[in-house]
Design a protein around this motif. Structure first.
Motif, short mmCIF file in Angstrom:
data_model
loop_
_atom_site.label_atom_id
_atom_site.label_comp_id
_atom_site.label_asym_id
_atom_site.label_seq_id
_atom_site.Cartn_x
_atom_site.Cartn_y
_atom_site.Cartn_z
N ALA A 127 2.59 1.33 -10.27
CA ALA A 127 1.67 2.41 -10.75
C ALA A 127 0.77 2.93 -9.70
O ALA A 127 0.56 4.36 -9.60
CB ALA A 127 0.50 1.82 -11.82
N ILE A 128 0.40 2.18 -8.57
CA ILE A 128 -0.28 2.82 -7.52
C ILE A 128 0.70 3.50 -6.80
O ILE A 128 0.30 4.49 -6.28
CB ILE A 128 -0.88 1.65 -6.91
CG1 ILE A 128 -2.16 1.02 -7.74
CG2 ILE A 128 -1.62 2.01 -5.53
CD1 ILE A 128 -2.55 -0.35 -7.24
N ARG B 106 15.01 -10.31 -9.09
CA ARG B 106 15.57 -9.04 -8.13
C ARG B 106 14.48 -7.86 -7.91
O ARG B 106 14.69 -7.36 -6.99
CB ARG B 106 16.75 -8.68 -9.27
CG ARG B 106 17.88 -7.83 -8.40
CD ARG B 106 18.88 -7.30 -9.30
NE ARG B 106 19.05 -6.01 -8.93
CZ ARG B 106 19.70 -4.76 -9.53
NH1 ARG B 106 19.97 -4.89 -10.94
NH2 ARG B 106 20.01 -3.90 -9.17
N LEU B 107 13.97 -7.30 -9.18
CA LEU B 107 13.01 -6.58 -8.80
C LEU B 107 12.12 -7.06 -7.66
O LEU B 107 11.64 -6.17 -6.87
CB LEU B 107 12.21 -6.06 -10.17
CG LEU B 107 12.91 -5.05 -11.13
CD1 LEU B 107 11.97 -4.64 -12.24
CD2 LEU B 107 13.27 -4.01 -10.43
N VAL C 241 1.52 -0.95 -0.60
CA VAL C 241 0.59 -1.15 -1.82
C VAL C 241 0.14 -2.68 -1.69
O VAL C 241 1.02 -3.56 -1.61
CB VAL C 241 1.00 -0.96 -2.98
CG1 VAL C 241 0.00 -1.19 -4.23
CG2 VAL C 241 1.44 0.40 -3.10
N THR C 242 -1.26 -3.13 -1.75
CA THR C 242 -1.47 -4.40 -1.81
C THR C 242 -2.66 -4.37 -2.98
O THR C 242 -3.70 -3.89 -3.00
CB THR C 242 -2.14 -5.04 -0.45
OG1 THR C 242 -1.27 -4.70 0.63
CG2 THR C 242 -2.59 -6.37 -0.63
N VAL C 243 -2.09 -5.40 -4.18
CA VAL C 243 -3.11 -5.48 -5.20
C VAL C 243 -3.76 -6.73 -4.92
O VAL C 243 -3.37 -7.60 -4.68
CB VAL C 243 -2.30 -5.32 -6.59
CG1 VAL C 243 -3.22 -5.51 -7.87
CG2 VAL C 243 -1.56 -3.84 -6.52
N LEU D 219 3.92 -6.41 -10.59
CA LEU D 219 4.99 -5.45 -10.20
C LEU D 219 4.14 -4.05 -10.85
O LEU D 219 4.61 -2.92 -10.26
CB LEU D 219 6.18 -5.65 -10.62
CG LEU D 219 7.23 -6.68 -9.56
CD1 LEU D 219 8.53 -6.74 -10.40
CD2 LEU D 219 7.49 -6.05 -8.30
N GLU D 220 3.87 -4.05 -12.06
CA GLU D 220 3.65 -2.71 -12.68
C GLU D 220 2.46 -2.39 -12.08
O GLU D 220 2.31 -1.03 -12.00
CB GLU D 220 3.22 -3.00 -14.20
CG GLU D 220 4.52 -3.48 -14.89
CD GLU D 220 4.17 -3.96 -16.55
OE1 GLU D 220 4.83 -3.54 -17.52
OE2 GLU D 220 2.87 -4.62 -16.71
#
Lengths: 166, 166, 166
Positions: free
Chosen positions: C21-22, A15-16, C90-92, C16-17
């Motif tokens: 964060a970014i 979901r996130l 954002v692209t990590v 996701l984290e």
């Protein structure tokens, strides 16, 4: 027991991820449209996706592509323009979702910037094999018309959704 | 071992969910207030929640509801207005949280839009049985006053938080 | 089997984290710079981090710190200013990331607000022992110059990234 906890985590995480993916799609619109990236803008929508703006109705991907490459939009971004979208409020329901945000259009003219439009933007998205895509976007100017206010409230609450957003 | 990994995942996920929930609450304010959704705006706050703006102090949910239905706000949105809030920077600490963002108020007048205010917005939120709610919001105009700058820095750093935000 | 599911969850959650964060780092820039929080603004960058704006090139943390404490910026925020950044896309990619967003600079003058600049902002970030840090930020005015449009498209697509962003 472990399986249940894993399944619960997987569902919550999914979901996130959905919310984040949709948030990012909306956040990509301004940068893509202001750079004239017609292919990438069009690819945000499904092939039969609709982009319904006050002054302009685009009934499929090809029409959206044409808007980006057209004289009006090329003139805007050639002089300098910012389609500045606010952070989207996103609601996912299974394989469909909606997102609502404000937008401001700033245009550059001889070293100065003018906010020429403030709008309400309601997105109806669908999950596809190729990720989330916009199926219907309705944009109305916040110039006092009731329709724009309805977009804003229905985008958050899910009530009184306009045609194309059910 | 598996249990430890599960517990760690659950805690990390819960933190992201909290941040996301709060981000979305802040993102819902503009759409709700610009559509005159008085019930939904008021419900963002706790019953004793405070909304402290330069020119106006609202000391509970009922006062916030009255602001939305009042002549001043109805006049604004009847002519067209955008309470455009920026993306919130969110910090969760257990069952309380803070969020900070900029805002711009654009008003429509005869086909043109005017940015009549830029503000700093600090939210103090609490976790309730009914989800996260705003307990105190302080908004100050970015017109040079030191108080507005303190809101912005304390919102990110957590230092020098004003009354109602500790 | 359980281990595989746990590992998959951990990897997805970590992504996701990172994105969150970014996103938050970018969202903190406006509040920090408009409050004159020179130490915190500088700490967003690596020591050798670059902030390259049209009219100003800052080649390391110290230069960024000097910009915030300098007369030009202090004059701006002393009169009231909002460096309003939009939600970042954002692209990590492993231990590096990019983020792209619009910005508007609003300045206050005698009770009125003027949008004096709209810009494209491309961030190149790196993962450090101290969390994500900006290694290179390029900001260009959306005044018609092709360079600003390239920032916007490359920020989303990853193609044609300018120097310092590869």
């Amino acid at each position: 027991m472990t399986d249940d906890r894993l399944a619960a985590l997987e569902a919550r995480l999914a979901r996130l991820e959905d919310e984040q993916a949709i948030f990012q799609i909306v956040a990509s619109y301004g940068p893509l449209v202001d750079s004239g990236s017609a292919d990438e803008v069009a690819a945000m929508w499904t092939e039969d996706g609709v982009y319904d703006v006050d002054e302009m109705f685009m009934g499929d991907q090809a029409a959206i592509h044409d808007m980006v490459t057209g004289d009006l939009h090329q003139g805007l971004i050639g002089n300098g323009a910012a389609h500045f979208l606010g952070p989207a409020h996103v609601t996912v329901t299974g394989d469909t979702a909606r997102a609502i945000c404000h937008s401001i259009l700033l245009v550059h003219h001889k070293g100065k910037y003018f906010p020429v439009r403030a709008g309400a933007n309601l997105f109806h998205l669908v999950r596809t094999a190729d990720g989330w895509k916009v199926h219907h976007r309705t944009t109305r100017a916040l110039d006092g018309r009731a329709e724009a206010r309805t977009l804003l409230s229905s985008g958050v609450t899910g009530r009184d959704l306009p045609e194309g957003h059910q």
